[in-house]
Structure formats: C-alpha cells, structure tokens
Design an enzyme around this catalytic site. Sequence first.
Site, mmCIF file in Angstrom:
data_model
loop_
_atom_site.group_PDB
_atom_site.id
_atom_site.type_symbol
_atom_site.label_atom_id
_atom_site.label_comp_id
_atom_site.label_asym_id
_atom_site.label_seq_id
_atom_site.Cartn_x
_atom_site.Cartn_y
_atom_site.Cartn_z
ATOM 1 N N CYS A 1 -29.235 -6.487 -5.246
ATOM 2 C CA CYS A 1 -28.223 -7.371 -4.638
ATOM 3 C C CYS A 1 -27.151 -7.714 -5.671
ATOM 4 O O CYS A 1 -27.387 -8.487 -6.597
ATOM 5 C CB CYS A 1 -28.919 -8.615 -4.097
ATOM 6 S SG CYS A 1 -27.875 -10.050 -3.868
ATOM 7 N N CYS B 1 -26.199 -11.311 -6.196
ATOM 8 C CA CYS B 1 -27.262 -12.060 -6.901
ATOM 9 C C CYS B 1 -27.057 -11.958 -8.409
ATOM 10 O O CYS B 1 -27.204 -12.938 -9.140
ATOM 11 C CB CYS B 1 -28.646 -11.505 -6.557
ATOM 12 S SG CYS B 1 -29.090 -11.685 -4.827
#
Lengths: 108, 329
Positions: free
Chosen positions: A32, A35
């Site tokens: 991700c 993230c």
Amino acid sequence: MSKAMDVTDASFEAEVLNSEKTILVDFWAEWCGPCRAVSPILDQIAAEHAENITIVKLNVDDNPQTAMKYQITSIPMMKVFKGGEVVKSILGAKPKGAIELELADFIN
Amino acid sequence: MRPLVAVQFQEISLRQVIIIGSGPAGYTAAIYAARANLAPLLIASSVEAGGELMKTTEVENFPGFPNGVMGPELMMNMQEQAEKFGTEIVLDDVVSVELLGDVKRVTLGNGEVHEALTVIYATGSAYRKLGVEGESRLSGYGVSWCATCDGFFFRQKTIAVVGGGDSAMEEATFLTKFADKVYVIHRSANLRASKIMQDRARANPKIEFLLHKTVTEVVGSDLVTGVVLQDTVDGSTSELELSGVFIAIGNDPRTHLVHGQVDLTAEGTIAVDGRSSRTSLPGVFAAGDVLDVTYRQAVTAAASGTVAALDVEHYLASLPAPSLAALSA
C-alpha cells in the site's frame, strides 16, 4: 523503517485493548503506497506526543482476524483505542497537520 | 525501493523556478530545469509525492521498459534522476500561491515561504466523485478510489467498478485477483478504454459488464451492501448487492490554488497559449494533467513537463538583467 511497535492478532488484546494508554493502531500493508507515505508522519507524531499517545502498527496481511474484526476495507486506516474501544477513525494518508487536527482531542 | 527522503531546506532568497507537483510532469520538468542549471525547487506533497502512478501496479506503456515497470518504481526513478542533477525536493504541501507579481510566492504547510521568478504548476488531477447519496459517508467502508490499496479486502466478494476508461478496465482486471465477481458499470455502451484493456477485461470470466447503467445511490449502514442502478435507456431502477464499489469515472484538474489568478478553460484546465505551457500570467507555466483532460498518460505528462521547463528557460533568458541580478543579491 518505522519505529512503531508491531502488534499482531495474538498480541492485540494485551497491547491495545487492555492498555491503560491511548493507542493509535495504524492498519497497513507492504503493498500500500499511501501507507508507506503516512508512516514517517505517524513516527513524527508519535515522537512529539509520546506522553499522550502510543502509535503501533498492524500488518493486515499477516493479521487478518483483527483487520476483519474492525471491518477494515481501506488502508491506511488509523484507529484510536481508549479502554478497549475505538474512539476515532482516520482514513487515508493525509498531511501531518490534518492528522494532528483529527487527533486534537488526544494529543493536546 | 528507495524511500523518499526529505531534503534539508536551504535558505535561498529568490529562486529561478519552483515546480509544484511530483508526477511525471513535475519530475520531468525538474530534470530539464536542473540540467539547464536553474537549481529548481520541487514541492512534492507530504503524502502524495510521486502522484497518481504511486497507486498503480505494472505500467506497460512507458517507452523504454519492454518488460513493464511498477508505477511506484518509475516515480522513484524519476525522483532520483531529478535529484541527480540538483533538484531540491521538499516533501510538503503547498497551501497558497501568489502569482500575480514579478516574484512568485509559494507558501507551504509548514509555514515556509519560497520565492521564485517562475513557477511550473503541475498538480495533476483529483479523482472525480459520483456525487450520489452514500458515496462520501461510505468512503473507506466499501467505497474506494484505489484498487491497489483496497482490493485485498474484497477476497471472495462481489464488487463493482464504475467507469469505462483504461483505469476502470485496469482496476476491474486487477480486482479479479481478489474478488469472485466484478461488475463494470458504465453509463453507455461506448467505453473510452483502449482496445487492449477492454479485450483483457472482456476475456476475464469474473468480469461482467453492466452497460447503460448509472449508480444513483450507494447503499449500506456501516459498510457498503449495494448500489442503486438506473437504466439510462428506459429509466428503470434496480438494486445490485455488492460489498464494494470502486469509482474510476475520471479526474478533475487540481486548480483550486490558482483560482482567480490564472485563466482556466471551459473544461476547468489551466489555459495555456497554443502548444506551449504559458498561462495567462507571465512567469507562470503549467504542465501535465492540470492542463489536459484528454490524454492523461504518464508519457504525455512527462512531455508536457519538458515543454514547461524549456519555456521557463526561454522566459528567464528574456528577462531584463535587473530581475536576474536579484538572484545573486
């Protein structure tokens, strides 16, 4: 590499739910991109507000039970726990100022 | 992958060029401007550095990569290339710009103010919303704009992608890795997507096309449970049970910082002079998706960044000597 402690399905109850402190759990995964972008910002907030809030990370790939329990369908998702309850959810990578504003009740 | 590292800010009174944006347009402008010894400052954003490609997976159509390249890796490489020639990169967000005077001012989220003779505005575009009931409320709870981020959470679920362009096809195809069933919902039978992307989606047994349908509501209390569809031909409505809906209906140029300062087109992009990057304000240049709603490719954005850097170089060379003297003051 983030300085935040990792929590797991096995340790979640002890480290988060039963903690006396206010804990922010950063639900994240390796794949991700947002993230990875928000991780250093959370590190900074953790360092600057260490007395008020503890920030930990939960890898949703490795810990599906907890991710499922909290109905995570989008990451990064940051959830603040107090006394075993979710008191705040913050979704998505945001600039530091925006996250601090959302955490105002807990870090000031 | 090399992590992004914030570059230490150095106090410089007046720069030649500030680049706002860190997608292919911004980084390519930076590579050209840096190689022209313009010592560019690039404001990359705090959490969106690298731009839209950071949320993609395999990029197969960027020339020079016959085996494809991962979007984030491509952007890290562009960043490295820009830095190699002396671009200074700041991982912060621009909160305001003052572009009207000879000296352009750019204010960052941390309060720093940077000044330059020119600005290249390459802020790209933002995901378009459907604008229907339930969409914002359930955002992050089954409504998503990022398949690579959120697809993982829809293992063995039934989900939908709304849209008919390349991004919609790519997302639908990618999401079949996780979901049991992926509907592609589009308002007409004409898909904007390239043939190769359409063929790939159509050949996928997990994908079903629902054409001539628009989503009029996203349904669910805590999590998405479905969408309400309206048929664009006969007007009838129906409900479709879903666990997730991925929205890929296009993007809108991100121009809010320059509203009231530079002219925009009827389409909402920044207006530029012909094939150049020159906006309505002297010293202000635009590049990438912020001036292009038609092509929106990594390579067209990169080309546009090149144009902007060359226009900046030309503009600086045409300035009277006193302006440039201020640089060394």
